[in-house]
Design a protein around this motif. Structure first.
Motif, PDB file in Angstrom:
ATOM      1  N   TYR A  42      38.609  45.465  28.605  1.00 12.43           N
ATOM      2  CA  TYR A  42      38.233  45.391  27.188  1.00 12.43           C
ATOM      3  C   TYR A  42      38.001  43.943  26.768  1.00 12.43           C
ATOM      4  O   TYR A  42      38.448  43.483  25.727  1.00 12.43           O
ATOM      5  CB  TYR A  42      39.283  46.083  26.319  1.00 12.43           C
ATOM      6  N   GLU A  43      37.284  43.251  27.628  1.00 12.34           N
ATOM      7  CA  GLU A  43      36.940  41.842  27.393  1.00 12.34           C
ATOM      8  C   GLU A  43      35.462  41.673  27.750  1.00 12.34           C
ATOM      9  O   GLU A  43      35.073  41.780  28.907  1.00 12.34           O
ATOM     10  CB  GLU A  43      37.828  40.930  28.248  1.00 12.34           C
ATOM     11  N   LYS A  44      34.639  41.425  26.773  1.00 14.02           N
ATOM     12  CA  LYS A  44      33.187  41.358  26.962  1.00 14.02           C
ATOM     13  C   LYS A  44      32.752  39.925  27.288  1.00 14.02           C
ATOM     14  O   LYS A  44      33.157  38.979  26.590  1.00 14.02           O
ATOM     15  CB  LYS A  44      32.465  41.844  25.707  1.00 14.02           C
ATOM     16  N   VAL A  45      31.942  39.770  28.319  1.00 12.36           N
ATOM     17  CA  VAL A  45      31.384  38.457  28.648  1.00 12.36           C
ATOM     18  C   VAL A  45      30.236  38.166  27.693  1.00 12.36           C
ATOM     19  O   VAL A  45      29.296  38.970  27.548  1.00 12.36           O
ATOM     20  CB  VAL A  45      30.905  38.408  30.107  1.00 12.36           C
ATOM     21  N   LEU A  46      30.308  37.024  27.041  1.00 18.35           N
ATOM     22  CA  LEU A  46      29.301  36.641  26.045  1.00 18.35           C
ATOM     23  C   LEU A  46      28.275  35.666  26.606  1.00 18.35           C
ATOM     24  O   LEU A  46      27.076  35.796  26.341  1.00 18.35           O
ATOM     25  CB  LEU A  46      29.990  36.017  24.821  1.00 18.35           C
ATOM     26  N   VAL A  83      32.321  30.455  31.735  1.00 20.52           N
ATOM     27  CA  VAL A  83      32.114  31.825  31.281  1.00 20.52           C
ATOM     28  C   VAL A  83      32.915  32.060  30.004  1.00 20.52           C
ATOM     29  O   VAL A  83      34.132  31.942  29.988  1.00 20.52           O
ATOM     30  CB  VAL A  83      32.548  32.833  32.372  1.00 20.52           C
ATOM     31  N   GLU A  84      32.184  32.371  28.930  1.00 28.01           N
ATOM     32  CA  GLU A  84      32.817  32.648  27.640  1.00 28.01           C
ATOM     33  C   GLU A  84      32.865  34.152  27.431  1.00 28.01           C
ATOM     34  O   GLU A  84      31.875  34.856  27.606  1.00 28.01           O
ATOM     35  CB  GLU A  84      32.015  31.996  26.516  1.00 28.01           C
ATOM     36  N   THR A  85      34.036  34.638  27.042  1.00 28.37           N
ATOM     37  CA  THR A  85      34.209  36.067  26.775  1.00 28.37           C
ATOM     38  C   THR A  85      34.681  36.276  25.337  1.00 28.37           C
ATOM     39  O   THR A  85      34.891  35.318  24.591  1.00 28.37           O
ATOM     40  CB  THR A  85      35.229  36.695  27.737  1.00 28.37           C
ATOM     41  N   SER A  86      34.877  37.532  24.988  1.00 30.95           N
ATOM     42  CA  SER A  86      35.365  37.860  23.650  1.00 30.95           C
ATOM     43  C   SER A  86      36.814  37.439  23.443  1.00 30.95           C
ATOM     44  O   SER A  86      37.302  37.437  22.301  1.00 30.95           O
ATOM     45  CB  SER A  86      35.228  39.366  23.401  1.00 30.95           C
ATOM     46  N   LYS A  87      37.508  37.070  24.528  1.00 30.72           N
ATOM     47  CA  LYS A  87      38.930  36.731  24.422  1.00 30.72           C
ATOM     48  C   LYS A  87      39.284  35.360  24.965  1.00 30.72           C
ATOM     49  O   LYS A  87      40.334  34.823  24.618  1.00 30.72           O
ATOM     50  CB  LYS A  87      39.767  37.785  25.161  1.00 30.72           C
ATOM     51  N   SER A  88      38.456  34.791  25.850  1.00 27.60           N
ATOM     52  CA  SER A  88      38.873  33.560  26.500  1.00 27.60           C
ATOM     53  C   SER A  88      37.674  32.833  27.103  1.00 27.60           C
ATOM     54  O   SER A  88      36.517  33.218  26.895  1.00 27.60           O
ATOM     55  CB  SER A  88      39.907  33.886  27.597  1.00 27.60           C
TER      56      SER A  88
END
Length: 321
Positions: A94-98, A109-114
């Motif tokens: 449940y962590e989307k790669v942006l 790599v930027e995600t919705s959480k980290s």
């Protein structure tokens, strides 16, 4: 911040296989997944059965045990999620790669959480997340479904099923058997040749006897609150009563995401560029694995013929060390 040897985007069967290969070769890795483990399989129709037999769906030489000749959705969920548990794979769910950006030799790599840093990145995101839209008036109405799960909500309803592939045929047969009045709108002159061989005679016989109506060489042109309009093979327009439209028109990879990473897309099918000997894209150390490799041609790659991508990629990564 730790710099991983490998970051894998997508926890589908091929993404899991890539992680298993990385772990076997003592590479530091992480899978980042926007949903659950094998998220696309989780969203398949509840009673779906694979065309492939169990052994062709196996990864990492781990036996896929099932009593059915053709494994179903739940069998596959148990198998792949069981592997993730047993092998204690490193997965963030449940962590989307942006965004994926390369800064000299390291990917950020930027995600919705980290945020993460990695020497190599594998994109194994499949194609089930974006429906192939019809781009007609009324497609955004609530009664239009691009995903089909089970037949029970459609009992005693007037259903239009768009398409003639496996998903369309399954939806038509299952809803018909639960009491729906089913009409199929099919662009081509016959049911798709790719439909599972044990299902194809069933749908053809239901159409032949008139239990399921089918309009071939036809096209849906407009969807209204209580009706739909379609064009027949003669180009004439017809309006029929309708409660739900099941638009089984296929799905597409996230081309915007691929473009934003810098991957080159080629031809009418928007095939992402990669070297078939290494699975490396035009960006060094950025790899593709699984069905995403096919672009719009989503029938090119399957679990059974893309399992090998994992060993090809990890071998290439190790050769550079």
């Amino acid at each position: 911040m730790e710099i991983l040897d490998l970051l894998i985007i997508g926890a589908g069967p091929i993404g899991l296989n890539c992680a298993l290969e990385a772990k076997k070769n003592n590479l530091t890795y992480l899978i980042v997944e926007k949903g659950t483990i094998v998220n696309s399989l989780y969203h398949y129709p509840l009673y779906m059965r694979f065309f492939s037999t169990a052994e062709k769906l196996e990864i990492a030489e781990i036996p896929f045990i099932t009593t059915a000749p053709k494994p179903g959705r739940q069998d596959a969920l148990e198998y792949y999620q069981g592997i993730a548990r047993q092998k204690d794979l490193s997965i963030n769910l449940y962590e989307k790669v942006l965004n994926v950006r390369k800064n000299e030799e390291i990917f950020e790599v930027e995600t919705s959480k980290s945020r993460y840093s990695a020497k190599n990145v594998i994109i194994s995101t499949g194609f089930y997340d974006l429906p192939n839209t019809m781009n007609i008036p009324g497609e955004n109405l609530e009664k239009v479904k691009h995903y089909y799960t089970e037949p029970y909500p459609f009992a005693q309803q007037k259903i239009v099923v768009v398409g003639s592939s496996n998903s369309a045929v399954d939806a038509a047969l299952e809803t018909y058997r639960k009491g729906a009045e089913v009409t199929m709108i099919i662009r081509h002159s016959e049911i798709s040749k790719s439909v599972k061989y044990w299902v194809k005679p069933d749908i053809e016989n239901r159409i032949l006897e008139g239990s399921i109506k089918a309009h071939f060489n036809a096209e849906l042109t407009e969807i209204k609150e209580n009706t739909v309009i379609f064009k027949d093979e003669k180009g004439e327009l017809h309006e029929i009563e309708n409660d739900f439209v099941l638009a089984m028109t296929g799905y597409l990879p996230d081309f915007d995401f691929l473009r934003n990473t810098g991957i080159r897309l080629e031809g009418d099918c928007l095939n992402p560029y990669y070297n078939p000997e290494t699975m490396e894209t035009n960006i060094p150390n950025l790899y593709l694995a699984g069905v995403v490799c096919g672009g719009k041609d989503t029938h090119l790659w399957f679990i059974e013929n893309s399992r090998i991508h994992a060993s090809i990629i990890i071998k290439n990564i190790l050769s550079a060390h």
